[in-house]
Design an enzyme around this catalytic site. Structure first.
Site, mmCIF file in Angstrom:
data_model
loop_
_atom_site.group_PDB
_atom_site.id
_atom_site.type_symbol
_atom_site.label_atom_id
_atom_site.label_comp_id
_atom_site.label_asym_id
_atom_site.label_seq_id
_atom_site.Cartn_x
_atom_site.Cartn_y
_atom_site.Cartn_z
ATOM 1 N N CYS A 53 0.813 -1.221 0.000
ATOM 2 C CA CYS A 53 0.000 0.000 0.000
ATOM 3 C C CYS A 53 0.842 1.265 0.000
ATOM 4 O O CYS A 53 0.309 2.369 -0.155
ATOM 5 C CB CYS A 53 -0.953 -0.002 1.196
ATOM 6 S SG CYS A 53 -2.139 -1.351 1.153
ATOM 7 N N HIS A 70 -9.054 3.890 -2.094
ATOM 8 C CA HIS A 70 -7.674 3.410 -1.981
ATOM 9 C C HIS A 70 -7.283 2.575 -3.206
ATOM 10 O O HIS A 70 -7.089 1.367 -3.098
ATOM 11 C CB HIS A 70 -7.553 2.589 -0.697
ATOM 12 C CG HIS A 70 -6.176 2.082 -0.393
ATOM 13 N ND1 HIS A 70 -5.024 2.647 -0.909
ATOM 14 C CD2 HIS A 70 -5.760 1.037 0.387
ATOM 15 C CE1 HIS A 70 -3.974 1.982 -0.465
ATOM 16 N NE2 HIS A 70 -4.389 1.004 0.317
#
Length: 385
Positions: free
Chosen positions: A84, A329
């Protein structure tokens, strides 16, 4: 060594972009960047590019994907993947190249198509690599972090929920956010349970998106804008993949290490940060990050929320864009978008989510990967020159 500066940014609206291909996302973000550079930018200006993606949709597995979408066929393009923290690490790599003099003008671009591959995403996260066969998914594991923090520090469910309230309110004012709705603490608590104590509104949505920024040397910056933003510092740290070794589930050692590096390189400390975009894949993640970045003492994240400090009009606004909870995201694009948001804030161009006269901004990602939460963290600090 030269001082790297950000001179432009281009972002597309995040959301469920099923009608657009990976190339469409990359092209749109790239063209938006070229259009938004104050004095203009041409493809011939770009010496090298760094491309952030984890390629969930299996459409963009190398730098050639960026070349096809942008026409930069003779430009060296490096793909970066770091869970991430992919987008923010792509930015860090470009900054290092400019700082070393290997490139004078560097493109950073990140993209992800998440909604086309939800089934594969869930399968890889939940089934491919189980922890000793117990199948702990990310919502479950962040739920464990929340209950541990609540037990150890008397953090309340309401304090955790208030982060979602704050970020969703900010997201209604941010034009690129995926989910634009307001909610109350009770709405958060009454939304469907995902993994106790986390409910649906405590979790970021599955989102498509892309973003690009342009990084130049100090000598070249004023060719592109009279208002460049300096990259003051950066840090990257990795932690163990083994869940049982994490520090009592109440902090992310990688964030503490990465932020320490960034603070040291920049000469700033936690109290100098005027605005921050931090990783809030779940509401509890943002609360823990307050403590890991040094914005408040360990165990005082809930009080930090109660005091209103991370709100848009607070002492230290966090996630004016709405964060991942509202904006979404799209993994490869997330960190690049956060850099673009800090760039806008420091130039006073953030519109309805502009904070009051920020001079120093911080961007943060934590990479949860498939095996662990918090296995890698990247922190970048930007400043007005």
């Amino acid at each position: 060594m030269t001082s790297p500066h950000v001179v432009g940014a281009g972002m597309i609206d995040f959301g469920e972009l099923k009608e657009q291909s990976f190339d469409d996302l990359l092209e749109e973000a790239y063209l938006a960047l070229l259009e938004n550079v104050d004095k203009g930018a041409e493809p011939s200006d770009i010496d090298a590019a760094w491309y952030g993606t984890i390629d969930i949709a299996n459409e963009g597995s190398s730098g050639a994907s960026v070349a096809h979408a942008t026409g930069l066929f003779e430009t060296p393009i490096t793909r970066v993947e770091n869970a991430c923290a992919t987008g923010s690490d792509a930015f860090r790599n470009a900054v290092q190249a400019v700082k070393a003099g290997d490139a004078e003008v560097a493109l950073v671009i990140g993209a992800e198509k998440m909604t086309d591959s939800t089934e594969g995403l869930i399968a890889s996260a939940a089934l491919e690599r189980l922890w000793r066969g117990r199948g702990v998914t990310m919502p479950a594991y962040f739920g464990m972090r929340a209950t541990r923090h609540m037990d150890q520090y008397e953090t309340t469910r309401e304090q955790i929920a208030e982060i979602s309230v704050k970020n969703h309110e900010n997201g209604t004012k941010y034009p690129h956010a995926h989910q634009q709705f307001e909610c109350s603490v009770e709405d958060v608590k009454n939304s469907p349970t995902v993994s106790y104590p986390l409910n649906l509104y405590d979790c970021c949505p599955v989102t498509d998106g892309a973003c690009a920024v342009l990084v130049t040397s100090e000598d070249r910056a004023h060719e592109f804008t009279e208002d460049p933003i300096r990259v003051a510092g950066y840090g990257l740290a990795s932690d163990t993949f083994q869940r049982g070794n994490e520090a009592a589930l109440t902090n992310f050692p990688a964030t503490r290490q990465a932020s320490s590096q960034a603070y040291e390189r920049s000469g700033y400390g936690p109290g100098d940060i005027d605005v921050a975009e931090v990783h809030d894949c779940f509401s509890i993640t943002e609360l823990i990050t307050y403590e890991d970045l040094g914005f408040c003492e360990e165990g005082k994240g809930g009080q930090f929320v109660d005091d209103g400090k991370p709100h848009l009009d607070g002492d230290q606004p966090v996630n004016p864009s709405g964060g991942l909870l509202s904006k979404g995201h799209p993994i490869g694009a997330t960190g690049v978008a956060q850099i673009a948001e800090i760039f806008e804030q420091l130039r006073g161009e953030a519109g309805d989510v502009q904070v009051d006269d920020p001079q120093v901004g911080l961007q943060h990602n934590i990479g949860i990967g498939r095996n662990a939460t918090g296995a890698v963290s990247c922190v970048n600090i930007l400043e007005r020159p």
